[in-house]
Design a protein around this motif. Sequence first.
Motif, PDB file in Angstrom:
ATOM      1  N   ALA A   1      91.113  32.558  33.779  1.00 50.79           N
ATOM      2  CA  ALA A   1      91.680  32.028  32.536  1.00 50.79           C
ATOM      3  C   ALA A   1      93.115  31.866  32.533  1.00 50.79           C
ATOM      4  O   ALA A   1      93.734  30.683  32.172  1.00 50.79           O
TER       5      ALA A   1
ATOM      6  N   LEU B   1      85.885  23.691  33.323  1.00 54.09           N
ATOM      7  CA  LEU B   1      86.164  24.868  34.314  1.00 54.09           C
ATOM      8  C   LEU B   1      86.335  24.093  35.835  1.00 54.09           C
ATOM      9  O   LEU B   1      87.413  24.456  36.452  1.00 54.09           O
TER      10      LEU B   1
ATOM     11  N   ASN C   1      86.801  36.869  34.814  1.00 51.33           N
ATOM     12  CA  ASN C   1      87.162  36.011  33.765  1.00 51.33           C
ATOM     13  C   ASN C   1      89.026  35.927  33.191  1.00 51.33           C
ATOM     14  O   ASN C   1      89.446  34.852  32.901  1.00 51.33           O
TER      15      ASN C   1
ATOM     16  N   PHE D   1      89.933  30.612  26.799  1.00 54.64           N
ATOM     17  CA  PHE D   1      89.244  29.853  27.862  1.00 54.64           C
ATOM     18  C   PHE D   1      87.741  29.845  27.939  1.00 54.64           C
ATOM     19  O   PHE D   1      87.106  28.880  28.058  1.00 54.64           O
ATOM     20  N   TRP D   2      87.323  31.118  27.885  1.00 51.84           N
ATOM     21  CA  TRP D   2      85.933  31.772  27.712  1.00 51.84           C
ATOM     22  C   TRP D   2      85.445  31.761  26.389  1.00 51.84           C
ATOM     23  O   TRP D   2      86.011  32.219  25.514  1.00 51.84           O
TER      24      TRP D   2
ATOM     25  N   CYS E   1      82.714  28.309  29.414  1.00 46.61           N
ATOM     26  CA  CYS E   1      83.766  28.031  28.728  1.00 46.61           C
ATOM     27  C   CYS E   1      83.540  27.467  27.360  1.00 46.61           C
ATOM     28  O   CYS E   1      82.689  27.036  26.815  1.00 46.61           O
TER      29      CYS E   1
ATOM     30  N   ASN F   1      81.018  24.006  33.758  1.00 44.93           N
ATOM     31  CA  ASN F   1      81.601  24.707  32.740  1.00 44.93           C
ATOM     32  C   ASN F   1      81.191  26.246  32.331  1.00 44.93           C
ATOM     33  O   ASN F   1      81.144  26.867  31.362  1.00 44.93           O
TER      34      ASN F   1
END
Length: 326
Positions: free
Chosen positions: A148, A29, A144, A161-162, A23, A70
């Motif tokens: 997200a 997360l 992902n 988000f990532w 993250c 995370n």
Amino acid sequence: MPQSRRSQISLADTPYYHCVSRCVRQCYLCGVDQLSGKSFEHRRGWVERRLLELASVYSIDICAYAVMSNHVHVVLHVDIKSANSWSLEQVLTQWHRIHKGTLLTQRYLKGERLSGAEIKAVTDTAEVYRRRLYDISWFMRNLNEFIARAANTEDECTGRFWEGRFKSQALLNESALLSCMAYVDLNPVRANIATTPENSRYTSIYSRLQALKGNSKISALLPFSGERNQRNIKEIPIRLTDYLELVDTTGRIIRDDKPGYIHSNCAPILSRLGISQVHWQALTSHFEKLFSYAAGCEITMRGFKQNTNRQRARGMKNAKLLSCAC
């Protein structure tokens, strides 16, 4: 300078890869955010379900995974041979499980009549989809992006988000594969959020042991050697008992850089699970013969018999081999 994904993934050298996504925001997360006190623990289930769903769509198997607060670890096996053996219909059907495809591919699967040029376009599109269905980058993208979007919706925010790229490591031999799998499965123990591997929820080793006890199914996970009595089946080149002992022994090593480890007063993992080597050999060699419509320990077998209104549960004697101890 970051390397291109093409320079990090070479299927000619190995089909096994360790991928990590982290993250980018302070917001977790999963787990409990120490700054806000808000729990995001339910998101672990999001990631686990999405991972297993994607493994049933892609020609990519999951060897190991761990969903942390995370970041997410996953060890993947790319099965290019299976992808290349799929028919045109199979490729389109698999792709349409998670993507809309094109208008022509939708019409083709509905059985509508297409012209020669349209069929050629569908065939060309299917070959693009085929390559994507064994592409690790597309697999991780579908994982992902889905998480997200769900997290941003829940957090009522937008933005990344990532981290921009997931980390990829090629696992070039059996030692690298097994050591990486053990590393991934031991993540919760090393982070001191679980005391033993069998208590490490949202990991592959926990899922495998739950399936062993009859509490779930793990068809999306690549089996260990001898787990399935079928020829020419893909498998991890080690018996599950040996892998469990490898993880248990490794987890007892105290590391200065990690707070958690398996305490020395814990019994060996096979003893904790109530499984002997003799019993395990019988289970993994003749599983289908030992059980009929259900397999589990005595408690779960009796509960299943009651819930399904069956007069008797075949395999109850063998259920004693599958201890519910945890």
